[in-house]
Design a protein around this motif. Structure first.
Motif, short mmCIF file in Angstrom:
data_model
loop_
_atom_site.label_atom_id
_atom_site.label_comp_id
_atom_site.label_asym_id
_atom_site.label_seq_id
_atom_site.Cartn_x
_atom_site.Cartn_y
_atom_site.Cartn_z
N LYS A 4 58.96 33.93 -0.43
CA LYS A 4 57.86 33.21 0.20
C LYS A 4 58.34 31.96 0.92
O LYS A 4 57.92 31.66 2.03
CB LYS A 4 56.80 32.84 -0.85
CG LYS A 4 56.03 34.05 -1.36
CD LYS A 4 54.99 33.63 -2.38
CE LYS A 4 54.19 34.82 -2.88
NZ LYS A 4 53.19 34.42 -3.90
N PHE A 5 59.24 31.23 0.29
CA PHE A 5 59.71 30.02 0.95
C PHE A 5 60.57 30.36 2.16
O PHE A 5 60.48 29.72 3.20
CB PHE A 5 60.49 29.14 -0.01
CG PHE A 5 61.02 27.89 0.65
CD1 PHE A 5 62.36 27.74 0.90
CD2 PHE A 5 60.15 26.90 1.07
CE1 PHE A 5 62.84 26.61 1.53
CE2 PHE A 5 60.62 25.76 1.69
CZ PHE A 5 61.97 25.62 1.93
N LEU A 6 61.39 31.40 2.02
CA LEU A 6 62.18 31.81 3.17
C LEU A 6 61.29 32.29 4.30
O LEU A 6 61.63 32.17 5.48
CB LEU A 6 63.16 32.91 2.77
CG LEU A 6 64.49 32.36 2.23
CD1 LEU A 6 65.35 33.49 1.71
CD2 LEU A 6 65.23 31.59 3.30
N TYR A 7 60.14 32.84 3.96
CA TYR A 7 59.17 33.20 4.99
C TYR A 7 58.84 31.98 5.83
O TYR A 7 58.87 32.01 7.06
CB TYR A 7 57.91 33.75 4.32
CG TYR A 7 56.73 33.91 5.26
CD1 TYR A 7 55.81 32.87 5.43
CD2 TYR A 7 56.54 35.09 5.95
CE1 TYR A 7 54.74 33.00 6.28
CE2 TYR A 7 55.46 35.23 6.80
CZ TYR A 7 54.56 34.19 6.96
OH TYR A 7 53.50 34.33 7.80
N VAL A 8 58.55 30.85 5.18
CA VAL A 8 58.20 29.64 5.91
C VAL A 8 59.39 29.14 6.72
O VAL A 8 59.29 28.86 7.92
CB VAL A 8 57.73 28.54 4.93
CG1 VAL A 8 57.55 27.22 5.65
CG2 VAL A 8 56.44 28.97 4.25
N ALA A 188 71.37 27.89 0.36
CA ALA A 188 70.94 27.10 -0.80
C ALA A 188 70.15 27.96 -1.78
O ALA A 188 70.24 27.77 -3.00
CB ALA A 188 70.12 25.90 -0.34
N LEU A 189 69.35 28.89 -1.26
CA LEU A 189 68.66 29.83 -2.14
C LEU A 189 69.66 30.59 -3.01
O LEU A 189 69.52 30.66 -4.23
CB LEU A 189 67.85 30.82 -1.31
CG LEU A 189 67.43 32.12 -2.02
CD1 LEU A 189 66.46 31.83 -3.14
CD2 LEU A 189 66.87 33.11 -1.04
N VAL A 214 70.79 21.98 -0.33
CA VAL A 214 70.18 21.26 0.79
C VAL A 214 69.29 22.20 1.60
O VAL A 214 69.63 23.35 1.86
CB VAL A 214 71.27 20.63 1.68
CG1 VAL A 214 70.65 19.89 2.86
CG2 VAL A 214 72.15 19.69 0.86
N GLY A 215 68.11 21.68 2.00
CA GLY A 215 67.19 22.48 2.78
C GLY A 215 66.44 23.50 1.96
O GLY A 215 66.00 24.53 2.49
N TRP A 216 66.26 23.20 0.69
CA TRP A 216 65.57 24.11 -0.23
C TRP A 216 64.84 23.28 -1.29
O TRP A 216 65.44 22.37 -1.86
CB TRP A 216 66.57 25.03 -0.92
CG TRP A 216 65.89 26.19 -1.57
CD1 TRP A 216 65.51 26.29 -2.87
CD2 TRP A 216 65.46 27.38 -0.92
NE1 TRP A 216 64.87 27.49 -3.08
CE2 TRP A 216 64.83 28.18 -1.90
CE3 TRP A 216 65.53 27.85 0.39
CZ2 TRP A 216 64.28 29.42 -1.59
CZ3 TRP A 216 65.00 29.09 0.68
CH2 TRP A 216 64.38 29.86 -0.31
N PRO A 217 63.56 23.56 -1.56
CA PRO A 217 62.84 22.74 -2.55
C PRO A 217 63.19 23.13 -3.97
O PRO A 217 63.22 24.31 -4.32
CB PRO A 217 61.37 23.05 -2.23
CG PRO A 217 61.39 24.44 -1.68
CD PRO A 217 62.69 24.58 -0.94
N TRP A 244 67.71 17.76 -0.55
CA TRP A 244 66.78 17.05 0.33
C TRP A 244 66.32 17.97 1.45
O TRP A 244 66.97 18.95 1.80
CB TRP A 244 67.39 15.77 0.89
CG TRP A 244 68.58 15.96 1.80
CD1 TRP A 244 68.58 16.15 3.16
CD2 TRP A 244 69.97 15.91 1.42
NE1 TRP A 244 69.87 16.24 3.64
CE2 TRP A 244 70.74 16.10 2.60
CE3 TRP A 244 70.63 15.73 0.20
CZ2 TRP A 244 72.13 16.12 2.59
CZ3 TRP A 244 72.02 15.76 0.19
CH2 TRP A 244 72.75 15.95 1.37
N GLN A 245 65.13 17.63 2.00
CA GLN A 245 64.55 18.31 3.14
C GLN A 245 64.06 17.24 4.10
O GLN A 245 63.21 16.42 3.73
CB GLN A 245 63.39 19.20 2.70
CG GLN A 245 63.80 20.29 1.72
CD GLN A 245 62.58 20.97 1.13
OE1 GLN A 245 62.06 21.93 1.69
NE2 GLN A 245 62.09 20.45 0.03
#
Length: 391
Positions: A4-8, A188-189, A214-217, A244-245
């Motif tokens: 889902k996050f990669l979708y965004v 990062a995932l 980095v670049g991942w919540p 961080w993002q």
């Protein structure tokens, strides 16, 4: 959460790279039509660690001719004695085609883009030691725009390559060297899964200097406990995780938050309203810092093959929820994403500070190791393993 996050992220990056104007007119549905593969997912044999004994399986490794990770901006020199860390870097998505769910390892266009990412991102770590960055059968962007079962299969296949490469990396790096882990976006995932499956609770965890997710919540309460490393809360802390993002202001992270808050964390708990790990790279910990603390932003050339290091270009502060805010939008190039999202530039904005951060944490790690129960002898620099010598 991963898909889902990669979708965004995929929607945003594809917009920036290929079709920003189309997105504004037609939205994510157009992205699905244009980029989701129509072919069936074809299971492929898992890659073993022995496949990564081949130098061609790597974008960067210490003996790689033309190693893009060795890039230095004008005015920056390699220290006379660089650090002795072994650095494992996982590049972000560089495959955009819809003909396959996963990138072929010999896709020239994807490989060229990946080398650019390694050049601009992994190069920040090259003073701390030797860098390994594997080629892997990354999931295509279109896999992140759908809930089809094939999308998760594509992610699993990509991670399998990363895991095999990491096993070979540990052999080549040797048994004693300190380790720095880093990735960005899709990379990062895969790093979060690597931390959960290959590092947390394992002996190798004692060798981790830092993990740059980095670049991942990363939720402080629903994710971090499962990753085996605490959040970095001091600039000279070792054995911790940074994340961080980057958003300019006014920031609109709603696309990320809507998905993040509806998802479940790595420990099975809801992520809704949980704080997100925010490391201010200007400080090496959460907090606010003025632009004067920025040692150098790597402003890329139009073709992304080089850059100019500009000090004091942007400030940074952590928002209440955990996004990194960088003030007024700086001029970084064509790939700023909707919502003032500077995702593409997460490393570039703070290139010189990341470089200093890695060196500082390595020094702290080695200082702690001298008095700890797991102190280690200093290995010879760039010593090849027997397998590496035979490859």
């Amino acid at each position: 959460m991963a898909r889902k996050f990669l979708y965004v992220v995929a929607v945003l990056i594809v917009i920036a790279i290929a079709a920003l104007f189309a997105y504004r007119l037609f939205g994510p549905e157009l992205m699905r039509v244009a980029l989701v593969p129509t072919a069936r997912f074809e299971p492929a044999p898992a890659r073993t660690m022995s496949a990564y004994a081949d130098p061609d399986a790597w974008i960067a490794r210490p003996d790689k001719p033309g190693n893009p990770a060795l890039y230095l901006p004008p005015g920056v020199e390699m220290p006379a004695e660089k650090g002795d860390a072994a650095i494992f870097f996982i590049h972000p998505t560089s495959y955009l085609e819809r003909t396959r769910w996963n990138a072929p390892l010999d896709n020239a266009e994807a490989n060229d883009r990946a080398a650019l990412f390694v050049r601009g991102q992994a190069s920040a770590f090259n003073a701390a030691g030797d860098i390994w960055a594997p080629r892997y059968r990354q999931a295509t962007f279109g896999a992140f725009l759908t809930g089809q079962e094939e999308a998760q299969q594509a992610l699993d296949l990509a991670y399998g390559d990363v895991a095999a490469a990491f096993d070979e990396f540990l052999v080549e790096a040797g048994d004693t060297r300190p380790i720095i882990l880093a990735g960005h976006s899709q990379g990062a995932l895969h790093l979060t899964r690597l931390l959960r499956e290959k590092i947390a609770g394992k002996p190798v965890a004692k060798r981790i200097v830092a993990a740059y997710v980095v670049g991942w919540p990363v939720s402080r309460t629903a994710d971090l406990p499962a990753l085996g490393l605490p959040e970095c809360t001091a600039p000279d802390q070792a054995g911790c995780l940074l994340s961080w993002q980057s958003f300019a202001e006014p920031a609109d992270p709603s696309l990320i938050l809507d998905t993040f808050d509806a998802s479940t964390g790595f420990n099975g708990q809801p992520r809704e309203d949980t704080p997100i790990v925010c490391t201010n790279p200007l400080l090496g910990m959460p907090g606010d810092a003025p632009a004067s603390a920025n040692l150098g932003t790597l402003v890329p050339s139009a073709d992304l093959t080089s850059g100019t290091l500009t000090p004091a270009a942007v400030p940074a502060r952590c928002s209440d929820r955990g996004f990194l805010l960088i003030g007024d939008p700086p001029e970084m190039g064509a790939y700023v994403l909707p919502g003032n999202n500077y995702h593409v530039y997460d490393y570039s904005l703070f290139w010189a500070n990341v470089r200093a951060d890695a060196a500082r944490r390595l020094d702290a790690f080695e200082g702690a190791g001298e008095s700890s129960a797991w102190s280690r002898p200093k290995p010879p620099p760039s010593a090849p393993s027997s397998r590496k010598a035979a490859a």
